[in-house]
Design a protein around this motif. Sequence first.
Motif, PDB file in Angstrom:
ATOM      1  N   UNK A 140       0.855  -1.181   0.000  1.00 18.39           N
ATOM      2  CA  UNK A 140       0.000   0.000   0.000  1.00 18.39           C
ATOM      3  C   UNK A 140       0.892   1.231   0.000  1.00 18.39           C
ATOM      4  N   UNK A 141       0.295   2.386  -0.292  1.00 21.38           N
ATOM      5  CA  UNK A 141       1.068   3.611  -0.471  1.00 21.38           C
ATOM      6  C   UNK A 141       1.411   4.208   0.891  1.00 21.38           C
ATOM      7  N   UNK A 142       2.711   4.383   1.135  1.00 19.05           N
ATOM      8  CA  UNK A 142       3.171   4.960   2.387  1.00 19.05           C
ATOM      9  C   UNK A 142       3.237   6.474   2.313  1.00 19.05           C
ATOM     10  N   UNK A 143       3.984   7.074   3.231  1.00 15.11           N
ATOM     11  CA  UNK A 143       4.108   8.528   3.266  1.00 15.11           C
ATOM     12  C   UNK A 143       4.977   9.005   2.108  1.00 15.11           C
ATOM     13  N   UNK A 144       4.596  10.121   1.503  1.00 12.44           N
ATOM     14  CA  UNK A 144       5.307  10.618   0.321  1.00 12.44           C
ATOM     15  C   UNK A 144       6.735  11.047   0.631  1.00 12.44           C
ATOM     16  N   UNK A 145       7.022  11.355   1.898  1.00 12.64           N
ATOM     17  CA  UNK A 145       8.367  11.770   2.281  1.00 12.64           C
ATOM     18  C   UNK A 145       9.317  10.627   2.533  1.00 12.64           C
ATOM     19  N   UNK A 146       8.808   9.397   2.494  1.00 14.16           N
ATOM     20  CA  UNK A 146       9.641   8.230   2.713  1.00 14.16           C
ATOM     21  C   UNK A 146       9.240   7.464   3.954  1.00 14.16           C
ATOM     22  N   UNK A 147       9.591   6.185   3.965  1.00 10.70           N
ATOM     23  CA  UNK A 147       9.213   5.288   5.058  1.00 10.70           C
ATOM     24  C   UNK A 147      10.428   4.487   5.508  1.00 10.70           C
ATOM     25  N   UNK A 148      11.564   5.182   5.662  1.00 12.52           N
ATOM     26  CA  UNK A 148      12.797   4.497   6.040  1.00 12.52           C
ATOM     27  C   UNK A 148      12.620   3.788   7.379  1.00 12.52           C
ATOM     28  N   UNK A 149      12.089   4.499   8.363  1.00 13.32           N
ATOM     29  CA  UNK A 149      11.809   3.924   9.676  1.00 13.32           C
ATOM     30  C   UNK A 149      10.324   3.607   9.743  1.00 13.32           C
ATOM     31  N   UNK A 150       9.978   2.372  10.140  1.00 12.79           N
ATOM     32  CA  UNK A 150       8.577   1.970  10.161  1.00 12.79           C
ATOM     33  C   UNK A 150       8.297   1.121  11.397  1.00 12.79           C
ATOM     34  N   UNK A 151       7.207   1.463  12.090  1.00 15.73           N
ATOM     35  CA  UNK A 151       6.734   0.686  13.235  1.00 15.73           C
ATOM     36  C   UNK A 151       5.226   0.546  13.101  1.00 15.73           C
ATOM     37  N   UNK A 152       4.668  -0.512  13.670  1.00 17.51           N
ATOM     38  CA  UNK A 152       3.217  -0.659  13.612  1.00 17.51           C
ATOM     39  C   UNK A 152       2.677  -1.192  14.929  1.00 17.51           C
ATOM     40  N   UNK A 153       1.471  -0.750  15.238  1.00 17.68           N
ATOM     41  CA  UNK A 153       0.686  -1.257  16.360  1.00 17.68           C
ATOM     42  C   UNK A 153      -0.663  -1.632  15.779  1.00 17.68           C
ATOM     43  N   UNK A 154      -0.790  -2.901  15.375  1.00 14.09           N
ATOM     44  CA  UNK A 154      -1.983  -3.313  14.652  1.00 14.09           C
ATOM     45  C   UNK A 154      -2.027  -2.641  13.296  1.00 14.09           C
ATOM     46  N   UNK A 155      -3.108  -1.932  13.009  1.00 18.43           N
ATOM     47  CA  UNK A 155      -3.269  -1.249  11.727  1.00 18.43           C
ATOM     48  C   UNK A 155      -2.730   0.181  11.751  1.00 18.43           C
TER      49      UNK A 155
END
Length: 288
Positions: A140-155
């Motif tokens: 799916x489409x992430x943030x336009x500025x980049x998604x180098x660091x990514x964490x998730x809590x459920x959705x």
Amino acid sequence: MKFMVLVLLAAGMVLASANLTAPATGIPVQGSRAALTILDSFDLGALGASVYCVGVGYDGTNLWVSNNRSVGGLGTNQFMIITLTSPHTLVTSVDQCGTSSWGVIDMAYDAASSRVFTGRYDSTNIDYYSASTYVKQGSFVGHSGGNYAIACNGMDFYVAGGFAGTNMYKGTWNGVSGSTLTWSTWSTACPNNGQIGAAYDAAWPCIWLSTASGTGVLGQLGMDGTLITTYALTPEVSNGGGCEMAPFSGQSQLWQLAQTDPNDTVYCWDVRATGLSRDTWGSIKTLF
């Protein structure tokens, strides 16, 4: 290690190298470097990795490391699947499904859906893989500025990227492949511009933020986006990589990749013995 920062500089991009920043006003300093103990570590070169590893993830059983061989002209980018417990051994290697250059930088594991989500250098898409079969299931489409660091809590997803600022963004995914998330600014208190890895720690709860600024800074953000504190992880980690929560001796701890010479290294840091419990921190915070 030919650090990612060198590639960015060669491309005309500047990776900020900010000093450690103080915790947000009203939140007391939690501790010092001495409070973070190394519980485990292993050399990725000994497992056959290239010198272009960046991300580390977890799938509920094993660790994942992004072996981004493409940037060095050494072949396709791969995930190395590595046993969680020592002695750490290579289970298998699988392709990153066509990523290029530095490929996957960071990963986030969601136990409920049994998926590993990836932040990429070469795309603003967030891909997701089956944690058990290692097969890519969608994106799916992430943030336009980049998604180098990514964490998730459920959705709920928390991302930072592009080495362009100290913001972190939050978006909620609807579970549909190909969808575009609506992002809002979740935090403006990231320690510096070098965010390269993030991990959601349910035990605090908080977000740990690894940086690649050359300063060895590890940030800890409360779930309201404020900065709790920072740690200096030098000399072991000057340029961090991805990070993720995974068990060590029955407790959830922080695993972080370090971009080091001559080989990249994975460290496990004790974040359960930091001297200030989640409940104590919450009580103190309400006083300010």
